[in-house]
Design an enzyme around this catalytic site. Sequence first.
Site, PDB file in Angstrom:
ATOM      1  N   GLY A 253       0.839  -1.199   0.000  1.00 12.10           N
ATOM      2  CA  GLY A 253       0.000   0.000   0.000  1.00 12.10           C
ATOM      3  C   GLY A 253       0.867   1.239   0.000  1.00 12.10           C
TER       4      GLY A 253
ATOM      5  N   GLY B  21       2.775   2.133  -2.443  1.00 16.05           N
ATOM      6  CA  GLY B  21       2.943   2.698  -3.780  1.00 16.05           C
ATOM      7  C   GLY B  21       4.136   2.098  -4.497  1.00 16.05           C
TER       8      GLY B  21
ATOM      9  N   SER C  44      11.248   0.275   5.876  1.00 21.04           N
ATOM     10  CA  SER C  44      11.373   1.284   4.818  1.00 21.04           C
ATOM     11  C   SER C  44      12.431   0.925   3.798  1.00 21.04           C
ATOM     12  CB  SER C  44      11.733   2.666   5.404  1.00 21.04           C
ATOM     13  OG  SER C  44      10.818   3.067   6.355  1.00 21.04           O
TER      14      SER C  44
ATOM     15  N   THR D 242      11.911   0.771  -1.242  1.00 25.98           N
ATOM     16  CA  THR D 242      12.348   1.747  -2.241  1.00 25.98           C
ATOM     17  C   THR D 242      13.851   1.668  -2.459  1.00 25.98           C
ATOM     18  OG1 THR D 242      10.543   3.206  -1.651  1.00 25.98           O
ATOM     19  CG2 THR D 242      12.401   4.208  -2.803  1.00 25.98           C
TER      20      THR D 242
ATOM     21  N   LYS E 289      15.586   6.779  -0.520  1.00 25.01           N
ATOM     22  CA  LYS E 289      15.476   5.988   0.703  1.00 25.01           C
ATOM     23  C   LYS E 289      13.996   5.868   1.054  1.00 25.01           C
ATOM     24  CE  LYS E 289      18.257   9.057   2.525  1.00 25.01           C
ATOM     25  NZ  LYS E 289      19.254   9.857   3.286  1.00 25.01           N
ATOM     26  N   GLY E 290      13.709   5.097   2.078  1.00 21.81           N
ATOM     27  CA  GLY E 290      12.323   4.777   2.386  1.00 21.81           C
ATOM     28  C   GLY E 290      11.585   5.870   3.132  1.00 21.81           C
TER      29      GLY E 290
ATOM     30  N   GLY F 248       8.478   4.693   4.895  1.00 23.89           N
ATOM     31  CA  GLY F 248       7.487   3.994   5.708  1.00 23.89           C
ATOM     32  C   GLY F 248       7.602   4.307   7.182  1.00 23.89           C
ATOM     33  N   GLU F 249       8.804   4.236   7.701  1.00 20.92           N
ATOM     34  CA  GLU F 249       8.952   4.496   9.133  1.00 20.92           C
ATOM     35  C   GLU F 249       9.113   5.983   9.472  1.00 20.92           C
ATOM     36  OE1 GLU F 249       9.419   0.812   8.080  1.00 20.92           O
ATOM     37  OE2 GLU F 249       9.415   0.869  10.240  1.00 20.92           O
TER      38      GLU F 249
END
Lengths: 159, 322, 765
Positions: free
Chosen positions: C495, C497, C536, C539, C721-722, C724-725
């Site tokens: 979710g 992306g 994360s 990506t 870099k990610g 998510g977190e």
Amino acid sequence: MIEQGQTTAIELSVNGHRHRLRLEARRSLLDALRIDLGLTGTKQVCNMGNCGSCTVLIDDQPVYSCLTLAIECVDKQIRTIEGLNENGTLHPLQQAFIEHDALQCGFCTPGQVMAACGLLARNPHPSEAEVVEGMSGNLCRCGAYRGIVQAVLAVSAEG
Amino acid sequence: MKNFTHIDAQSIEHTIPLLDYYARPLAGGTDLIPLMREGVWQPDRLVNLKPLADLHFLREAGDGLHIGALTTLDELDRSPLVRERYQALAEAAHSAASPQLRNMATLGGNLLQQVRCWYYRGPFNCWMKGGDHCPARSGENEHHAVFDQSPCVAVYPSDPPAALITLDASIRIVGPDGARSVKVADFLAPPDELHRVMHGLGLNELITEIVVPHTTARSLYLKAMDRAVWAYALVSVAVAGEVANGTITNPRIVLGAVANVPVRLGAVEALIDGQLLTDELIKEAGTMATHGMEPLAHNHYKLPLARNLVRQALRDLTGQRM
Amino acid sequence: MPKLIKSEINVEGRITEEYAVVDGDELAAWGENEELAIVGQPAPRIDGAAKTTGEARFSYDVQLPGMLYAKVLRSPHPNARVLRVDASRAEQLPGVVVVLTHETAPDIKVREGKLPLLPEDARFAGELVAAVAATDPDIAADALALIEVEYETLPFITDFTLALEGSAPKVRPNGNVVSQPSVTERGDLKAGLAVADVRVELTVRTPTAVHNALETHGCVAAWEGDQLTMYESSQHVYGVRTFAAKKLGLPVSKVRAIGTYMGGGFGAKFPGQPYSMVAATLAKRSRRPVHLMYDREGENLESGYRGASVQHVKLGAKRDGSLTAIELDGLTECGSYANWVVSLGGPYAMMYTCPNVKLTTTGVHTNIGPFQAFRAPGFVEGMVGLEQGMDLLAEKLGMDPLELRRRNLAKLDQSEDKPFSSFPVEECYRRGAEAIGWNKRKPTNDQSRSSERLRRGTGMASQIWWGGGGPPAYAEVQLNGDGTATVLTGAQDLGTGARTIFAQVAAEELGLELGSVGVTIGDTYAGPFGPASGGSVTTGSMTPAVRSAANDLRVQLCSIVAQLEDVPEEELEVRGGTVYRRDTPVSSVKSIMRKLGDVMLIGKGSRGPNPSDVSVVTSGAQFAEVEVDTVTGRVRVIKIVAAHDSGRIVNPQTFTSQIQGGIIQGLGLALTEQRVIDHRAGQILNPNLEWYKLPTVADIPEIVNLLIDIPDTKANSLGSKGAGEPGIIPTAAAIANAVANALGVRIFELPITPARVLEALETIA
Ligand SMILES: Cc1cc2nc3c(=O)[nH]c(=O)nc-3n(C[C@H](O)[C@H](O)[C@H](O)COP(=O)(O)OP(=O)(O)OC[C@H]3O[C@@H](n4cnc5c(N)ncnc54)[C@H](O)[C@@H]3O)c2cc1C
Ligand code: SF4
Ligand code: FES
Ligand code: FES
């Protein structure tokens, strides 16, 4: 009357199509849609009226299908997410949800779209506060809420 | 959920003889279905009341507002009549649950909502369910009562009834022996040994309508929640009264979520009746509202909350928004 | 040439070292000023239509011919021995096909390979005791009620703050401390505290927070002969395959794992949990597909949570604000099974420069289901302690809290003595402070005397986390006969992306339009290995692999065009779906591919190694403005300003959604979410969404997400870099600081409920 433990044949009108099915009295509308009719767009998350993911329209009113008995929906017009883009083009709400990134994992999305659909059916031009209010029976754990409000407002502005 | 027999009601008269402990009436189902899924209740038969069109109306007559038992909370919330004249009821209905639930939930069912105590709804054979003690009393009781009214310390969970009491509403009930009428304030009562529910409806009776007498009073409903919407009240207050030039007469004040039943604050009403609602008086009223409260280990906050809400409600009622 | 390396794998802060095979000749990173047409532009999710129409098929939605529905019986006791299970009545119920109990379960060890699939010792209320597969879910539920189980109940402990006392029952044979406490130490803490001019001491508590992804845990298992397909709602599709193959003794080639769509994970959906083997077993025995998805209660009882924490914190600083000492003594709740402990100390160790540090985190076993990583595990909780300490320190020093942080901001990765590849926190502070109006913030001390009903306050907190990703990660890109391309990888999109940014990266590198790139992910039979999506990393791990595959394909395409059109390959370039020779169009990719008929060009790529001389982290800050209603005690968050460095932002739209999602979960932790346990009974009282309160749409503030967007060119070939977190890490801390600023009194325990606010207000009244 359906006797305990017996099944009965009923007809449900879902998205304008009539379906015959046999079920027990305890079958929720949600399970009837998903399990008996294979319409899996409508989701179960809590089965207790706490989340909104199972929202469908019954006679244009958004309700929780998990707390609705299927047999009590005979003679009613049921509308589910599958009914919004039946002619192959996306419903404006679906389009707006995509444009405003009103979804992440997408699991709450069918319920959100149906709640929005019910809201706009009753109030085609809601204010932002009315959108928030109208969408407040649908949880989104991913936190797509800002996009959801924007998407509904965008459709109301168009219509 | 256990299987059951499902019967569509044909008329009130047809329905009454069908009802007993094992055969329950079903309205919106928003409480009964969850109770059955949780296994708290396991009736063998459900009698669906929704076909009874004569229980579904909302109209004003000479003596006041008549609300059919099947009227939904959403219909109350949206009715211009209710919004204008019986504001507390509209606001209480509006504050309850979520839009979808309000589309489904009926006022009749709402009056009969079972306690939302998490012990009751969980794997505990607590007193209310027929067991012999109340685990909440000395357990996790942040959402529980601050008035000790019975062996059970659960609070009455529904919002609209506090407003109904403030508005002096009555309930019409039909049973095997005919119809009776009872004030909401009397209908709701703390449970006792033999009668472990918070209302006075017999197993073979139906609520048919709720009557709210005409009023010229202003009223309102305030509800404190731990998130913005879609939560049970931490504490709520319904107030009504006639206000002229800052003076209030015939005040009625009812607290919700503080006891087994909504609590009418007679002493506070007496304190302010006919008085100019000065800031000091409002403060005193708030303080007095908490008299007699005995908080449990985790709900001390309900005292300041009740105090604050009563003060705020009186300010709002007299237009002294702050 | 492929290269074999050792790579650090960091999943939600759990670091292991593993082999990886990487591209020998990695692409040079896109530079800061690289002109990119698609990467960096907002693009709507490519799976948006599938998700808004209900056509996206989640594991939960899978329906196969002959499929059975399974339900599980759970121990009602927090600690009990199963003496006897009698399933005979359940087995006789018409419609019931298989019943599994500990007596009939196969010999499969779960919980890190140590415990039977259906254990005889139930260590928490909710532990699996039996499972039923039947033709209908209602029948399966009826059957559960017919299973008779005799238990011997045993003493239990569910309160992690008491579980280390000598008298506490032992949850695990070795006691209630999970492995070794994790300790980070540098310098001399005592000396650091001694030289401090100012010291603060505080104890902070954070609640148990449940992921409550809306799709519950579960899977559909289906056998065809000796081949197993697992449709699992998972954060690591390839891991599902590995786990199933290992446990069932199958060659991995015989296991297909599918996770095309999944309804949220947040750290709780890594493979290896017992239910998947229960489903596979039921399916094997019944010779029919089996659908086993938990209900909401099961999800809450068994499937993980962010453990509650207690953090005793001491900070010392010189008059000028420079930190001299940081001490953390922390406990974290781990439940009945755990083989690692989150690092509460992470933020304390990394965020600010401090020579003398001692950080201890002790994980505690209790008779509650096992915890699972939850979006920046340890760091969210740790920030709540660290950043409240920093605010207290600032107050004591009479210094602006932001200024105090500026003065102390880490200059390098102090644990590894390496510079950061990029650490633009100053920039995040500057832009964030401006957007929130930090200079108008009232000093905290003035506020407690206010008589206003609604009191506003502003607070902030910083963020640090890894999130650069790393190898191994692989992708393929195919160029089809009609000129469209398909990205193939076994990675998954939770979710976030991911699907969409894979398409963007491939389109960019290939020179195709975004619309002509499709993505097939989440299927081990369709794409090569993709790493677990957690921490994360997706990506940072996957986009370089996709880019590398697309590049490989583009090189092949140019070579083919050179041969076909007899032009020099070096002069060819692909842009917007057309091949150019210098600036002259040669032909569209579409017509070239049409000419070639059934030819398919296949590019392959992998993620290159991480740099060894720098430390790759994400960083940033959030600023919160709150309004506290002193009548009801409710805190309303008015505005959150977020400024996070995630390197190059591939898609600002989905990036912003990720950050918002993190913020909203952080807001829940700060204000409404908490598990409630009756410790006398050992029972969770709110295993549902009624009393476990998620934020609703009406609880959401205005969120301003500032795009920092500085490519981290040392991190990987994308510079990304990610996200998510990062979004969740500072939120609760910033809100807590804002509430303290609004009230003039600090609430040290989350969530900051009306009850706590009202009680705090009473203390100052
Ligand atoms: C998630 C959730 C949140 C909620 N939040 C709130 C809230 O904030 N505030 C609030 O007030 N309520 C709240 N509710 C409760 C809801 O308002 C009540 O469940 C509802 O009003 C009950 O009405 P119903 O028609 O659905 O009743 P049903 O569930 O059909 O019935 C409830 C009970 O009443 C009996 N009954 C129903 N009608 C009659 C009748 N005419 N005569 C005799 N007996 C009858 C039934 O037998 C049953 O015992 C919430 C419910 C849910 C599920
Ligand atoms: S408060 Fe009442 S309902 Fe709750 S546990 Fe006690 S007796 Fe049961
Ligand atoms: S599944 Fe119906 S409200 Fe949650
Ligand atoms: S998009 Fe995942 S729950 Fe709403």
